[in-house]
Design an enzyme around this catalytic site. Sequence first.
Site: not given
Ligand code: ASP
Length: 363
Positions: A223, A251, A254, A277
């Site tokens: 991310t 889906r 977060d 997330g």
């Molecule tokens: N937090 C992000 C998500 O769950 C993925 C990540 O940060 O690696 O979509």
Amino acid sequence: MRPRPRPWTAPALALLVTAAAVLPALPFRTGGPAEPAAAAGRGGTPHTEARHVVLAVHGGAGTALRRQDTDARTEKAYRDGLADALRAGQKILRGGGDSVAAVEAAVRVLEDDPLFNAGRGAVFTEDAGHELDASIMRGSDLAAGAVAGVRHVRNPVSAARLVMERTRHVMLAGEAADAFAARSGLTPVTQDYFWTQKRWDELMKAKNPRTTAAARDGSMTGTVGAVALDGRRGLAAATSTGGTTNKMAGRVGDSPVVGAGTYAKDGNVAVSATGQGEVFIRGAATATISHLVEFGGMDVAAAAHEVVMGRLPKLGGTGGVIALDAQGTYAAPHSSEGMLHGYATADGRIVTRVFPDEAAGRR
Ligand code: ASP
């Protein structure tokens, strides 16, 4: 007379030998030459990464670069990506721009860089598509904007900012969010814009039943995000992601959820998160850090550490945050093996951290 071996010695020895063989394969071990137990951001006590910081970015907790298998070109590519993003945000702040414009500019650079899981480098969903999430928050009035599950927006963070500034809502999702972004003048792209060999290989790996859970988890996430403090002491945060590899269509993680992936409040903190997330949503990760500072009397390093190293692991999740307070104190704790991040200080210094063992002040 030699003592007779006790009956439990053999099974105990067998257990030790098995543990010695299995432990190095576990994804989140500490210790070992490549990853000292005191790795920056990952130690047992709260750690202030730097002071007088005006801008920080992260490139995800999912991409852990290990010194022993990273060549100089790869290392440079990641450092350059983070530094370019920091320079873009720094330029805005130096020109008198506000923290919202700075985090948007920094995140846009990371979204355009195929190395990072956001925008161009977004991971694949289980049906080989791309669905992107992003959010932005302004600390002065707690205004926020987000998009979830967009498929045709080149820079989702800019769509999130438009939601914040031009609508009466906080989050738009799916096709209507794509249409809103296009109507608002953002460059639309087709899904193949997001195709990269690296992400395709990761999807194939995730779908291969022979892939071990540890190997799969190692390349599932990522991310990007930014936090900034401007000349008027205004804080802002932004986060953008392609989500998790092989995620179900629809889906939402977060990253677009205010209080989970992103939070900013003037006089307090700005936080952007990365990691699993679902757990960051359940733990209201970024809002909790802010509340621990505001109501719990903790400093930013203690609050971020408490959530990332204490509370979220209890919910079964790993990851990290970048957190900046109103005095420019910066913390970047992560429970994942690594977290790509970097920061710019008020005097113009740019620092990047791509290896788990990079200690404060080394670069
Ligand atoms: N937090 C992000 C998500 O769950 C993925 C990540 O940060 O690696 O979509």
